[in-house]
Enzyme design. Sequence first.
Site, PDB file in Angstrom:
ATOM      1  N   GLY A  81      44.605  43.177  31.813  1.00 22.55           N
ATOM      2  CA  GLY A  81      43.284  42.760  32.261  1.00 22.55           C
ATOM      3  C   GLY A  81      42.295  43.910  32.294  1.00 22.55           C
ATOM      4  O   GLY A  81      41.705  44.277  31.267  1.00 22.55           O
ATOM      5  N   CYS A 119      44.097  32.340  41.367  1.00 28.10           N
ATOM      6  CA  CYS A 119      42.847  32.823  41.949  1.00 28.10           C
ATOM      7  C   CYS A 119      42.821  32.539  43.451  1.00 28.10           C
ATOM      8  O   CYS A 119      42.994  31.395  43.884  1.00 28.10           O
ATOM      9  CB  CYS A 119      41.656  32.140  41.264  1.00 28.10           C
ATOM     10  SG  CYS A 119      40.100  32.686  41.965  1.00 28.10           S
TER      11      CYS A 119
END
Length: 308
Positions: free
Chosen positions: A227, A94
């Site tokens: 995703g 991230c």
Amino acid sequence: MPSLRRVSIAPMMGRTDRHFRYFLRLISRHAWLYTEMVVVPALLRGDRKRLLDFDPTEHPLALQLGGSDPATLAECARMAEQWGYDEINLNIGCPSNRVTAGRFGACLMADPDLVARCVEAMRRAVSTPITVKHRIGIDDMDRYEDLSRFVRIVASGGCEVFIIHARKAWLQGISPRKNRSVPPLRHEFSHAIKRDFPHVEIVTNGGIDNLDSVAMHLGTLDGVMIGRAAYEDPYLLAGVDQRFYGDTTPPLSRPEVWERLIPYIERQIAGGGIASRITRHLFGLYRGLPGARAWRQRLSSEVGRRAI
Ligand SMILES: Cc1cc2nc3c(=O)[nH]c(=O)nc-3n(C[C@H](O)[C@H](O)[C@H](O)COP(=O)(O)O)c2cc1C
């Protein structure tokens, strides 16, 4: 033996909450699921039940943690194991400013020794598998040799599964959202890592939106993580069990998925929940089919009035 993570659904903040996971499980019984990222301080000080609870049907399920302190990560790993998670995953991918300021997420790609110590501490604390999800690089540290060094060092800490989001992250100047589309995808890096580290499991992730691509990657790799495509078009997963797990049970049809969700929604409402928290994840169920728009409209208008 083929990996149980042949197909997994990526951790996504604001999306892969327990309701979305319950819904996905009705479409695929085998796809490996991940929670949203849970950061260590939240788990140590926050409402554990809310952060960790899941429905038993969600197995196999991994908890994703965000942190960089070996001791507190180990403590959280213990909690996750007690709660019954099948895997504990560390987020090294991230790039958000907030996460970078907290010294975890993608910035840790520059410190593989620390990541190895985190993995080692968690491994000592639990017997649940510890995995790492990371990028292929950050900023100017984006050569294959940098990635290979990262994997070598983190594997020496006991990590046996690497989930590679196959694009680098820019830590300055672009948003997390742009960091999921601007840096180019380089799945060939994941394939090269598998070639160079055949004893570890390698799962590749990024931009995969159809099952033929999944099959192509599985020719070499252990797994593929999907995703956004799984969120936008969840029924994409209906072919996964038969094609990749040899399960001959036919998938539920879309109307059957909805029928099975109704009692779940009713139970949630009876427990004080709000229907739209669940139905907000269902907009893509009929994606690409005639009537998809009417379905979305019906979900927003009727559920708004709680008439499910
Ligand atoms: C809304 C959103 C939230 C995300 N949250 C997380 C997260 O909590 N942890 C993480 O490791 N990755 C997170 N990601 C990145 C995804 O796990 C994945 O790596 C990325 O979307 C690339 O895969 P895709 O192209 O198949 O979507 C998030 C992605 C999106 C779109």
